[in-house]
Scaffold this active site. Structure first.
Site, PDB file in Angstrom:
ATOM      1  N   CYS A  33       6.382   3.300   8.940  1.00 52.63           N
ATOM      2  CA  CYS A  33       5.741   3.525   7.641  1.00 52.63           C
ATOM      3  C   CYS A  33       6.798   3.910   6.601  1.00 52.63           C
ATOM      4  O   CYS A  33       7.474   4.929   6.749  1.00 52.63           O
ATOM      5  CB  CYS A  33       4.684   4.609   7.787  1.00 52.63           C
ATOM      6  SG  CYS A  33       3.695   4.795   6.316  1.00 52.63           S
TER       7      CYS A  33
ATOM      8  N   ASN B  14       4.737   5.140  15.532  1.00 50.40           N
ATOM      9  CA  ASN B  14       4.895   4.612  14.178  1.00 50.40           C
ATOM     10  C   ASN B  14       6.218   5.084  13.593  1.00 50.40           C
ATOM     11  O   ASN B  14       6.330   6.168  13.035  1.00 50.40           O
ATOM     12  CB  ASN B  14       3.706   5.079  13.312  1.00 50.40           C
ATOM     13  CG  ASN B  14       3.786   4.524  11.903  1.00 50.40           C
ATOM     14  OD1 ASN B  14       4.842   4.048  11.473  1.00 50.40           O
ATOM     15  ND2 ASN B  14       2.684   4.600  11.177  1.00 50.40           N
ATOM     16  N   PHE B  15       7.242   4.250  13.778  1.00 51.14           N
ATOM     17  CA  PHE B  15       8.559   4.518  13.191  1.00 51.14           C
ATOM     18  C   PHE B  15       8.801   3.584  12.010  1.00 51.14           C
ATOM     19  O   PHE B  15       9.931   3.221  11.698  1.00 51.14           O
ATOM     20  CB  PHE B  15       9.673   4.287  14.225  1.00 51.14           C
ATOM     21  CG  PHE B  15       9.636   5.225  15.396  1.00 51.14           C
ATOM     22  CD1 PHE B  15       8.968   6.449  15.312  1.00 51.14           C
ATOM     23  CD2 PHE B  15      10.269   4.886  16.591  1.00 51.14           C
ATOM     24  CE1 PHE B  15       8.950   7.317  16.409  1.00 51.14           C
ATOM     25  CE2 PHE B  15      10.246   5.743  17.672  1.00 51.14           C
ATOM     26  CZ  PHE B  15       9.581   6.970  17.587  1.00 51.14           C
TER      27      PHE B  15
ATOM     28  N   CYS C 246       1.303 -41.629  -2.529  1.00 53.96           N
ATOM     29  CA  CYS C 246       1.902 -41.043  -3.738  1.00 53.96           C
ATOM     30  C   CYS C 246       0.913 -41.078  -4.903  1.00 53.96           C
ATOM     31  O   CYS C 246       0.285 -42.103  -5.157  1.00 53.96           O
ATOM     32  CB  CYS C 246       3.165 -41.817  -4.099  1.00 53.96           C
ATOM     33  SG  CYS C 246       3.936 -41.258  -5.633  1.00 53.96           S
TER      34      CYS C 246
ATOM     35  N   CYS D 208      20.655 -39.297  -0.720  1.00 56.36           N
ATOM     36  CA  CYS D 208      19.788 -38.270  -0.121  1.00 56.36           C
ATOM     37  C   CYS D 208      20.549 -37.526   0.971  1.00 56.36           C
ATOM     38  O   CYS D 208      21.111 -38.140   1.870  1.00 56.36           O
ATOM     39  CB  CYS D 208      18.525 -38.912   0.450  1.00 56.36           C
ATOM     40  SG  CYS D 208      17.410 -37.720   1.230  1.00 56.36           S
TER      41      CYS D 208
ATOM     42  N   ASN E   8       6.696  -3.444  10.704  1.00 54.15           N
ATOM     43  CA  ASN E   8       5.914  -2.616   9.806  1.00 54.15           C
ATOM     44  C   ASN E   8       6.148  -3.156   8.398  1.00 54.15           C
ATOM     45  O   ASN E   8       6.787  -4.189   8.229  1.00 54.15           O
ATOM     46  CB  ASN E   8       6.346  -1.148   9.946  1.00 54.15           C
ATOM     47  CG  ASN E   8       5.215  -0.202   9.554  1.00 54.15           C
ATOM     48  OD1 ASN E   8       4.638  -0.328   8.485  1.00 54.15           O
ATOM     49  ND2 ASN E   8       4.898   0.748  10.419  1.00 54.15           N
ATOM     50  N   THR E   9       5.653  -2.456   7.409  1.00 51.95           N
ATOM     51  CA  THR E   9       5.704  -3.006   6.050  1.00 51.95           C
ATOM     52  C   THR E   9       7.076  -2.825   5.409  1.00 51.95           C
ATOM     53  O   THR E   9       7.886  -2.035   5.864  1.00 51.95           O
ATOM     54  CB  THR E   9       4.635  -2.338   5.170  1.00 51.95           C
ATOM     55  OG1 THR E   9       4.855  -0.929   5.217  1.00 51.95           O
ATOM     56  CG2 THR E   9       3.244  -2.675   5.661  1.00 51.95           C
TER      57      THR E   9
ATOM     58  N   ASN F 176       0.837  -1.198   0.000  1.00 55.49           N
ATOM     59  CA  ASN F 176       0.000   0.000   0.000  1.00 55.49           C
ATOM     60  C   ASN F 176       0.866   1.240   0.000  1.00 55.49           C
ATOM     61  O   ASN F 176       2.006   1.233   0.454  1.00 55.49           O
ATOM     62  CB  ASN F 176      -0.927  -0.004   1.212  1.00 55.49           C
ATOM     63  CG  ASN F 176      -0.236   0.509   2.452  1.00 55.49           C
ATOM     64  OD1 ASN F 176      -0.257   1.710   2.740  1.00 55.49           O
ATOM     65  ND2 ASN F 176       0.416  -0.383   3.196  1.00 55.49           N
TER      66      ASN F 176
END
Lengths: 424, 454
Positions: free
Chosen positions: A137, A134-135, A345, A381, A202-203, A75
């Site tokens: 945004c 809010n540090f 399987c 493996c 935050n984002t 956003n």
């Protein structure tokens, strides 16, 4: 029956599920709907100084999975675009009407003591339970010296936290930005500044897609785009890592954490709580499906806790933290190999081709009387798990541990490590 | 038992709007949203079982992935490079016994990816744009005659043209397409799709067509072998099996299903076809299913399909049988016709004898009989290869096996420069998609022959 009641910094809520500061908590109407749906608390969408900011159109971008579910979201919306006194009046009303729910107010004002000193008493007057600074945004507001522009400088984080502690009796939560190399630095600064808790993440700075017809990023505003804040299921792994880093850092150990980042269901919540989160904050999942998702979060967490014998959140909070370690302390002598459940399987061959083309050539493709069969070659493996992840059938491929007969040995002790410190 | 009134066979049993609705597309195409959802269900299997099940070996997971990424043209090209009639095959293939039967999704959820519909989505998308995705190789100046413009002939002609050869298609009918044009049930290929596909195939260039040219009447194999560098025979099956009962030729109302279906396909007004009020269909293949269902759709009141063996012995798949039943066709198994009962020169009743398998697995009659009153009887008990036009007066005759043209794995016949494919060869299946594969295989063999020989 498990008790989900939460007490975070002394803030009581019927469950640890809070809505994060974002569009869902922008106004009384939404918040009341959320409380009716059962959410334990909200962090009100960030308030700032008047005059209110102005938003653009459009504001959101998304990353979809092949089945058209949104797995990542971004956003470019700013903080609240409503006048401060309208928000404060509604916050006061909501807190009065819903005294059992947590109401935390997110704040973002210019980086001066006067600005913070001015707004804090007005918030306190509403009866809100705490403030969240809010540090984090990362778009728009950061260009004006706020949001992540503050969060990216640990000294500023500590400084503002200190001002806030001086000018209010409310608990102070510092919301951290992930757009930084080492999240422990601002977390330590917040603690030193006197913050009561941190919330994260935050984002994340992001461009979700380019519209190839108009050659511009999305969301597109009149032919141009800008980076936005990324969130949703895709960011959960990044958030978990950062929460774990703070939880196990000796300098911030025990600092309360409200976790944020891609939480969409009870299992996500339980995972963050196991990494010591006291509450979890949700936004994208609610924006995707509406507030009703809290039903599953409440009943799912209760049922899971009952099945594990956990009576309260505190019974399992932080239990996974001791098992988060550095690579160098992992047991180099441990070995697991893949096992394919032949009854489950469906013969799609994805495990085979993934291993054959890109890994260790450890899954043989065979035919038994004309029927396909995929078989792990144990000797080849390495236990990487790739096959188990590409398999579309739940629990068809499992990783089983193999007794190597060798005891715990980590890289710092391994004779093959040229940097090893020889035992004295 | 015998009815006294005159047989009730009439046109226009239903209103035009009812007829139109009845002959609409039975499986409406996927729209973009549905194609996206359905394509997301494909797991992109490695060495996918669906590919193995496709006679033309279309790379199914690859084209489905292309649909899912929005590369629909790429998906269509991927399909068409393996099967130039991918559009028709998407409509008529019995996917329930081919690709979709082998989809790994069947194992855990009994619901395969809808491969046929996705294939149609992709190919239709390309064809609607009027594009032809292939270009011809450098001209070889070689000439190949293709006899029969059905699926095998079209496929062979297209591949030969792509490889740089010049092709002439001869067909006895007025239009190319073969069974696609004259045999497939109307509601499986609406909006004149068969001709649109013929045009699409011919758009490669280098293919000329001569219609109304019947082998053995207007042209001979000897001439073609002399005048062309190679010949491909995609003749289909022009003979219709008979019941072998008295009155079969004399009684009115006893009709050959194949020619009735051809008439129905060509009729602009479907309601103009006369259909009985009570209809009996004899046979167990797709022709039997198609005529039974189309009779219902034309307004027949009672349609009974009678087959002499068990449901699983019918060459119509379970899916086709179910489709007939949904459309109000009654299917009776284990009975064979023994007598046509007529009145005033018209069939009014068919007598059947119940059947079973004896100890040695042979089909035998039990002696017990029953009869079904009817106004019209459709014969749909199979078609056969008619040898005479090919071998009748030829200098060198072509080898047959089981009454059909013998070919090797390259679709080569016993004659030096003659290949064959589709229903007229002795390979087995009677599927459109098999004809396409035969034509493709033959084209590559002819190409090797022509380049080697010169």
């Amino acid at each position: 029956m498990a008790d989900l009641r939460s007490s975070f910094l002394g803030i009581k809520s019927p469950n640890p599920f809070w809505l994060a500061s974002a569009p869902p908590t922008d106004k009384e109407y939404n918040v009341v709907r959320a409380f009716k749906a059962g959410w334990g608390g909200v962090v009100w969408k960030t308030l700032g100084e008047d005059p209110p900011i102005v938003n653009v159109s459009s504001r959101y971008g998304a990353l979809h999975s092949a089945d058209q579910r949104m797995i990542g979201f971004n956003n470019i919306e700013l903080i609240t675009d409503r006048p401060l006194d309208v928000n404060l009046r509604e916050i006061k009303q909501v807190k009065r009407d819903w005294p059992d729910r947590a109401v935390v107010v997110s704040l973002m004002v210019p980086c001066t003591e006067q600005a913070w000193k001015a707004i804090l008493p007005r918030v306190e007057e509403t009866g809100a339970d705490a403030v969240e600074l809010n540090f984090g945004c990362p778009h728009g507001m950061s260009e004006r010296g706020m949001g992540s522009a503050v969060g990216q400088v640990p000294e500023y984080v500590g400084m503002v936290a200190k001002w806030c502690k001086q000018h209010t009796r409310m608990p102070v939560i510092v919301k951290l930005t992930p757009n930084i190399t080492d999240v422990r630095k601002p977390a330590r600064a917040a603690k030193e500044g006197g913050a009561d808790a941190v919330s994260l993440i935050n984002t994340i700075n992001s461009i979700t897609s380019i519209d190839l017809d108009i050659m511009a990023p999305t969301p597109t505003v009149d032919g141009k785009g800008t980076h936005g804040g990324y969130c949703g299921p895709a960011v959960k792994p990044i958030a978990m890592h950062m929460v774990a880093d703070i939880a196990r850092d000796p300098e911030t150990y025990g600092l309360p954490i409200s976790a944020i980042g891609g939480i969409a269901n009870w299992r996500d919540a339980a995972e963050f709580i196991s990494l010591s989160a006291g509450t979890v904050q949700v936004c994208t999942a609610a924006m995707h499906y509406g507030f009703k998702i809290v039903d599953d979060m409440i009943s799912g967490l209760k049922n899971w806790m009952d099945s594990k014998g956990y009576a309260t959140i505190e019974d399992f909070r932080g239990k996974a933290v001791p098992n988060v370690t550095d690579w160098q302390y992992l047991n180099i002598n441990y070995k697991s190999i893949a096992r394919i459940d032949q009854d489950k399987c469906i013969k799609c061959g994805l495990c085979h081709i993934a291993c054959e083309d890109t890994s260790h050539q450890a899954i043989a493709k065979m035919k038994d009387n004309g029927t396909r069969r995929y078989q792990v070659i144990d000797g080849e493996c390495v236990g990487c798990n790739l096959c188990a992840h590409v398999c579309p059938v739940p629990e068809c491929i499992s990783m089983v541990s193999v007794d190597t007969g060798r005891s715990y040995l980590n890289w710092t002790q391994d004779p093959r490590n040229p940097m090893r410190k020889a035992a004295e | 038992m015998t009815q006294s009134a005159a047989p009730d066979i009439a046109a226009g049993r239903l209103r035009p709007d009812e007829i139109a609705a009845n002959f609409e597309d039975i499986k409406p195409p996927l729209d973009g949203k549905r194609a996206l959802i359905e394509s997301s269900r494909c797991y992109f299997c490695h060495d996918a079982p669906c590919i193995e099940a496709c006679p033309t070996s279309i790379d199914i997971p690859n084209f489905i992935r292309m649909i899912n990424t929005g590369n629909t043209l790429g998906a269509a090209e991927k399909i068409l490079e393996a099967n130039i009639l991918g559009g028709m095959c998407a409509r008529v293939c019995p996917t329930e016994i081919l690709c979709e039967d082998k989809c790994v999704r069947n194992t855990s959820e009994d619901k395969p990816v809808n491969i046929g519909m996705l294939q149609r989505y992709a190919v239709d998308h390309l064809m609607e744009q009027g594009r032809h995705p292939f270009t011809r190789a450098a001209p070889t100046n070689m000439r190949v005659a293709v006899v029969g413009g059905g699926p095998a002939g079209l496929s062979c002609a297209h591949r030969l043209a792509t490889l740089g050869h010049n092709v002439t298609i001869f067909d006895a009918r007025n239009k190319l397409g073969g069974l696609n044009e004259y045999g497939i049930a109307t509601y499986k290929t609406v909006n004149n799709f068969a001709q649109a596909e013929v045009d699409f195939v011919l758009a490669i260039g280098g293919i000329s067509m001569k219609t109304g040219q019947m082998l053995g009447r207007d042209i001979t194999l000897d001439e073609l072998r002399r005048d062309f560098d190679a010949v491909f025979l995609g003749l289909g099956l022009s003979g219709v099996n008979a019941l072998g009962l008295d009155g079969e030729e004399q009684l009115s109302g006893v009709v050959d299903a194949v020619s009735y279906i051809a008439d129905l396909r060509q009729a602009t007004d479907k309601g103009s076809l006369k259909v009985g009020r009570k209809v009996v269909v004899i046979g167990g293949g797709n022709t039997a299913i198609d005529i039974a269902v189309q009779s219902r759709k034309l307004g027949a009141e009672d349609v009974t399909l009678v087959y002499r063996r068990a449901p699983e012995n019918m060459s119509a798949t379970w899916h086709e049988q179910e489709f007939a039943q949904i459309n109000g066709v009654k299917i009776k198994h284990w009975a064979r016709p023994v007598r046509l009962i007529g009145q005033n020169g018209a069939v009014r009743e068919v007598e059947f004898e119940r059947t079973l398998l004896d100890d040695r697995g042979r089909l035998v009659g039990t002696g017990e009989t029953f009869s079904i009153l009817c106004d019209q009887v459709f014969k749909a008990i199979g078609q056969r290869f008619v040898n005479d036009p090919v071998n009748g007066k030829a200098r060198e005759s072509i080898d047959l096996i089981d009454g059909k043209i013998a070919v090797n794995e390259e679709m080569k016949t016993s004659l030096a420069n003659v290949w064959a494919g589709g229903d007229c060869v002795a390979s087995g299946t009677d599927l459109t998609v098999q004809g396409v594969e035969d034509g493709k295989v033959a084209a590559h063999a002819i190409d090797r022959y022509l380049r080697g020989a010169n």
